[in-house]
Design a protein around this motif. Structure first.
Motif, PDB file in Angstrom:
ATOM      1  N   LEU A   1      40.424  61.539  75.064  1.00 59.02           N
ATOM      2  CA  LEU A   1      39.779  61.618  73.775  1.00 59.02           C
ATOM      3  C   LEU A   1      38.735  62.171  73.515  1.00 59.02           C
ATOM      4  CD1 LEU A   1      40.336  57.529  73.584  1.00 59.02           C
ATOM      5  CD2 LEU A   1      41.855  59.206  72.463  1.00 59.02           C
ATOM      6  N   PRO A   2      38.494  62.772  72.339  1.00 55.89           N
ATOM      7  CA  PRO A   2      37.152  63.287  72.002  1.00 55.89           C
ATOM      8  C   PRO A   2      36.314  62.391  72.251  1.00 55.89           C
ATOM      9  CG  PRO A   2      38.911  63.695  70.377  1.00 55.89           C
ATOM     10  CD  PRO A   2      39.539  62.687  71.109  1.00 55.89           C
ATOM     11  N   GLN A   3      35.039  62.769  72.513  1.00 52.75           N
ATOM     12  CA  GLN A   3      33.936  61.880  72.583  1.00 52.75           C
ATOM     13  C   GLN A   3      33.752  60.728  71.741  1.00 52.75           C
ATOM     14  OE1 GLN A   3      32.688  61.016  75.569  1.00 52.75           O
ATOM     15  NE2 GLN A   3      31.051  59.475  74.692  1.00 52.75           N
ATOM     16  N   ASP A   4      33.778  61.495  70.554  1.00 52.28           N
ATOM     17  CA  ASP A   4      33.192  60.689  69.189  1.00 52.28           C
ATOM     18  C   ASP A   4      34.168  59.618  69.093  1.00 52.28           C
ATOM     19  OD1 ASP A   4      35.282  62.478  68.388  1.00 52.28           O
ATOM     20  OD2 ASP A   4      34.368  63.296  67.028  1.00 52.28           O
ATOM     21  N   LEU A   5      35.657  59.869  69.188  1.00 58.36           N
ATOM     22  CA  LEU A   5      36.628  58.991  69.385  1.00 58.36           C
ATOM     23  C   LEU A   5      36.680  57.780  70.454  1.00 58.36           C
ATOM     24  CD1 LEU A   5      38.851  57.946  67.400  1.00 58.36           C
ATOM     25  CD2 LEU A   5      40.634  59.288  68.773  1.00 58.36           C
ATOM     26  N   ARG A   6      36.013  58.279  71.452  1.00 61.88           N
ATOM     27  CA  ARG A   6      35.955  57.457  72.711  1.00 61.88           C
ATOM     28  C   ARG A   6      34.688  56.302  72.242  1.00 61.88           C
ATOM     29  NH1 ARG A   6      37.984  57.514  77.443  1.00 61.88           N
ATOM     30  NH2 ARG A   6      38.718  59.665  77.150  1.00 61.88           N
ATOM     31  N   VAL A   7      33.682  56.628  71.746  1.00 62.95           N
ATOM     32  CA  VAL A   7      32.810  55.806  71.092  1.00 62.95           C
ATOM     33  C   VAL A   7      33.304  55.087  70.215  1.00 62.95           C
ATOM     34  CG1 VAL A   7      30.567  55.600  70.010  1.00 62.95           C
ATOM     35  CG2 VAL A   7      30.840  57.568  71.856  1.00 62.95           C
ATOM     36  N   LEU A   8      33.982  55.519  69.023  1.00 62.95           N
ATOM     37  CA  LEU A   8      34.537  54.857  67.693  1.00 62.95           C
ATOM     38  C   LEU A   8      35.324  53.819  68.096  1.00 62.95           C
ATOM     39  CD1 LEU A   8      34.315  54.477  64.680  1.00 62.95           C
ATOM     40  CD2 LEU A   8      35.781  56.242  64.570  1.00 62.95           C
TER      41      LEU A   8
ATOM     42  N   LEU B   1      48.084  52.755  67.558  1.00 61.06           N
ATOM     43  CA  LEU B   1      48.690  53.889  68.475  1.00 61.06           C
ATOM     44  C   LEU B   1      49.179  54.926  67.832  1.00 61.06           C
ATOM     45  CD1 LEU B   1      50.084  51.387  71.411  1.00 61.06           C
ATOM     46  CD2 LEU B   1      47.997  52.844  71.452  1.00 61.06           C
ATOM     47  N   LYS B   2      50.026  54.723  66.627  1.00 60.22           N
ATOM     48  CA  LYS B   2      50.642  55.541  65.868  1.00 60.22           C
ATOM     49  C   LYS B   2      49.620  56.575  65.326  1.00 60.22           C
ATOM     50  CE  LYS B   2      54.881  53.267  65.029  1.00 60.22           C
ATOM     51  NZ  LYS B   2      55.796  52.584  63.878  1.00 60.22           N
ATOM     52  N   LEU B   3      48.448  56.077  64.927  1.00 60.19           N
ATOM     53  CA  LEU B   3      47.467  56.859  64.386  1.00 60.19           C
ATOM     54  C   LEU B   3      46.718  57.672  65.058  1.00 60.19           C
ATOM     55  CD1 LEU B   3      46.441  54.161  61.454  1.00 60.19           C
ATOM     56  CD2 LEU B   3      47.642  56.396  61.084  1.00 60.19           C
ATOM     57  N   LEU B   4      46.548  56.900  66.222  1.00 60.80           N
ATOM     58  CA  LEU B   4      45.633  57.814  67.307  1.00 60.80           C
ATOM     59  C   LEU B   4      45.744  59.166  67.323  1.00 60.80           C
ATOM     60  CD1 LEU B   4      43.248  57.041  69.031  1.00 60.80           C
ATOM     61  CD2 LEU B   4      45.022  56.390  71.007  1.00 60.80           C
ATOM     62  N   GLY B   5      47.088  59.507  67.459  1.00 60.50           N
ATOM     63  CA  GLY B   5      47.386  60.971  67.797  1.00 60.50           C
ATOM     64  C   GLY B   5      46.958  61.746  66.694  1.00 60.50           C
ATOM     65  N   LEU B   6      46.854  61.286  65.312  1.00 60.02           N
ATOM     66  CA  LEU B   6      46.360  62.083  64.028  1.00 60.02           C
ATOM     67  C   LEU B   6      44.823  61.885  64.429  1.00 60.02           C
ATOM     68  CD1 LEU B   6      48.456  60.718  61.276  1.00 60.02           C
ATOM     69  CD2 LEU B   6      48.688  63.006  62.038  1.00 60.02           C
ATOM     70  N   ALA B   7      44.196  60.704  64.647  1.00 61.00           N
ATOM     71  CA  ALA B   7      42.493  60.811  64.731  1.00 61.00           C
ATOM     72  C   ALA B   7      42.172  61.660  65.731  1.00 61.00           C
ATOM     73  CB  ALA B   7      42.422  59.204  65.219  1.00 61.00           C
TER      74      ALA B   7
ATOM     75  N   LEU C   1      40.066  66.489  61.905  1.00 56.73           N
ATOM     76  CA  LEU C   1      39.292  65.267  61.543  1.00 56.73           C
ATOM     77  C   LEU C   1      37.881  64.877  62.172  1.00 56.73           C
ATOM     78  CD1 LEU C   1      42.356  62.771  61.383  1.00 56.73           C
ATOM     79  CD2 LEU C   1      41.042  63.764  59.538  1.00 56.73           C
ATOM     80  N   LYS C   2      37.716  65.817  63.130  1.00 56.38           N
ATOM     81  CA  LYS C   2      36.318  65.775  63.767  1.00 56.38           C
ATOM     82  C   LYS C   2      35.042  65.427  62.583  1.00 56.38           C
ATOM     83  CE  LYS C   2      33.145  67.912  67.106  1.00 56.38           C
ATOM     84  NZ  LYS C   2      33.005  68.986  68.057  1.00 56.38           N
ATOM     85  N   PRO C   3      34.855  66.323  61.522  1.00 60.46           N
ATOM     86  CA  PRO C   3      33.891  66.108  60.541  1.00 60.46           C
ATOM     87  C   PRO C   3      33.856  64.608  60.231  1.00 60.46           C
ATOM     88  CG  PRO C   3      34.904  68.127  60.305  1.00 60.46           C
ATOM     89  CD  PRO C   3      35.738  67.367  61.136  1.00 60.46           C
ATOM     90  N   ILE C   4      34.993  64.074  60.030  1.00 62.59           N
ATOM     91  CA  ILE C   4      35.249  62.689  59.344  1.00 62.59           C
ATOM     92  C   ILE C   4      34.775  61.825  60.227  1.00 62.59           C
ATOM     93  CG2 ILE C   4      36.759  60.891  58.544  1.00 62.59           C
ATOM     94  CD1 ILE C   4      38.375  63.011  57.233  1.00 62.59           C
ATOM     95  N   ARG C   5      35.138  61.802  61.663  1.00 63.69           N
ATOM     96  CA  ARG C   5      34.773  60.980  62.903  1.00 63.69           C
ATOM     97  C   ARG C   5      33.124  60.994  62.981  1.00 63.69           C
ATOM     98  NH1 ARG C   5      38.993  64.027  65.573  1.00 63.69           N
ATOM     99  NH2 ARG C   5      37.219  64.641  67.034  1.00 63.69           N
TER     100      ARG C   5
END
Length: 228
Positions: free
Chosen positions: A149-156, A195-201, A206-210
């Motif tokens: 996972l991207p680090q920001d998503l790993r936090v969020l 889980l379905k949305l995780l692939g999109l996230a 979407l990095k600027p939104i995260r």
């Protein structure tokens, strides 16, 4: 040295006896109808001893929730070493809290009772329960530890999953279906969507939104200062 160890063992035994007596009476009579005097009498100790180990009934509820959290951590740790399957890990992280508290939903209600009192020791968003919140969130951090996972998503993501769990626990309190199946189905459905949305996230677009979401959470002091 031996005397100190014996004293410590005796003190721990007394504390456990008071705690187990309190839980028995809370389950039998309810939280409000149970007094510290009754707890002390049931435990076979003087009231001052009960107050020595637990300054209030709320302190006993806090100890109960800490025990539940510790039990959840043990269950999840045992499961996480056996599988890397994300869905299995998340289902265990979410449902284990339900399994551990299914017979004590009235005690969970005491915790949510003080939501509107930020400085109460049992307020679920207050400073008194901050350590429990961190530990509960860490369970979800551990659940996703094997994912790329991207680090920001790993936090969020762990924070979002913790918030989902808290919302489901409120539903759990009111759910009179057998084994609270309505809440459990809601939990499973929410996880499937996650889980379905995780692939999109995870998409770079979407990095600027995260990043914006994380900054908002940090400004609200819901994240550690070094999370970004």
């Amino acid at each position: 040295m031996v005397k100190n160890e014996l004293a410590t063992d005796k003190g721990e035994q007394t504390r456990k006896q008071i705690f187990s007596s309190a839980l028995e009476l809370f389950r039998e009579r309810g939280f409000d109808a149970t007094t510290m005097q009754a707890i002390a009498a049931h435990a076979g100790v003087v009231k001052s001893a009960a107050y020595y180990y637990f300054p209030s009934k709320e302190a006993l509820i806090q100890a109960y929730y800490e025990n539940v959290q510790a039990a959840q951590e043990r269950l999840c740790e045992e499961l996480f070493v056996t599988t890397k399957d994300l869905k299995t890990r998340l289902v265990t992280a979410l449902h284990s809290k339900f399994d551990l508290t299914k017979d004590d939903r009235n005690l969970l209600g005491v915790v949510f009772r003080y939501t509107g009192e930020p400085h109460h020791p049992l307020s679920c968003l207050g400073p008194g329960t901050a350590a429990i919140r961190r530990r509960s969130t860490r369970v979800f951090q551990d659940a996703i530890a094997e994912e790329k996972l991207p680090q920001d998503l790993r936090v969020l993501l762990p924070l979002a999953l913790w918030a989902l769990q808290m919302g489901l626990l409120v539903m759990f309190l009111y759910d009179d279906s057998e084994n609270q199946q309505r809440t459990r189905r809601m939990a499973d459905g929410a996880l499937n969507l996650t889980l379905k949305l995780l692939g999109l996230a995870k998409l770079a677009i979407l990095k600027p939104i995260r990043k914006a979401v994380l900054e908002l959470l940090q400004q609200a002091e819901l994240l550690p200062g070094d999370s970004l």
